[in-house]
Design a protein around this motif. Sequence first.
Motif, PDB file in Angstrom:
ATOM      1  N   SER A 191      -4.588   2.549   0.440  1.00 61.33           N
ATOM      2  CA  SER A 191      -5.821   2.408   1.199  1.00 61.33           C
ATOM      3  C   SER A 191      -5.599   1.443   2.356  1.00 61.33           C
TER       4      SER A 191
ATOM      5  N   ASP B 239      -7.879  -1.579   2.337  1.00 61.54           N
ATOM      6  CA  ASP B 239      -7.492  -2.764   1.576  1.00 61.54           C
ATOM      7  C   ASP B 239      -6.727  -3.735   2.476  1.00 61.54           C
TER       8      ASP B 239
ATOM      9  N   GLU C 251       0.831  -1.209   0.000  1.00 64.20           N
ATOM     10  CA  GLU C 251       0.000   0.000   0.000  1.00 64.20           C
ATOM     11  C   GLU C 251       0.869   1.265   0.000  1.00 64.20           C
TER      12      GLU C 251
END
Length: 128
Positions: free
Chosen positions: A96, A99, A84
């Motif tokens: 994110s 996620d 990420e």
Amino acid sequence: MKKISSIVPRWLPAVFMMIAIFTFSSRPGSGLPDFLDWDYIVKKSAHMIGYGSLALSYLHYLGYENKNYRRAWFWAILFSITDEIHQWYVPERHASIFDTIIFDNLGAIVALSLHYKYWRKDEQNEPA
């Protein structure tokens, strides 16, 4: 200490998965396919499948003892966090935390849980 000849083959699936995840996350946002109405579901499902596979690959390397399920999960989540951060620097992409917290975490947990429930016993009975 484990011999290098026994470590490398066990580590290869995890290396393959890390390269695959890194390659997909390196694509700019405009280079990603659009799945129309199913876009969100397809892409989040890919997160779950990818990180579930990565967690199982780590487990394969570590061995199938009970203590290694948590380690495999932790390593998968750690890689998810670094991925990420990597996406933060990819054009038209964004990092994110959801996620990682939801989709990557859930994929790793489901894959490891299914392995623990259905396949662990068979592998423990195999000779080394």
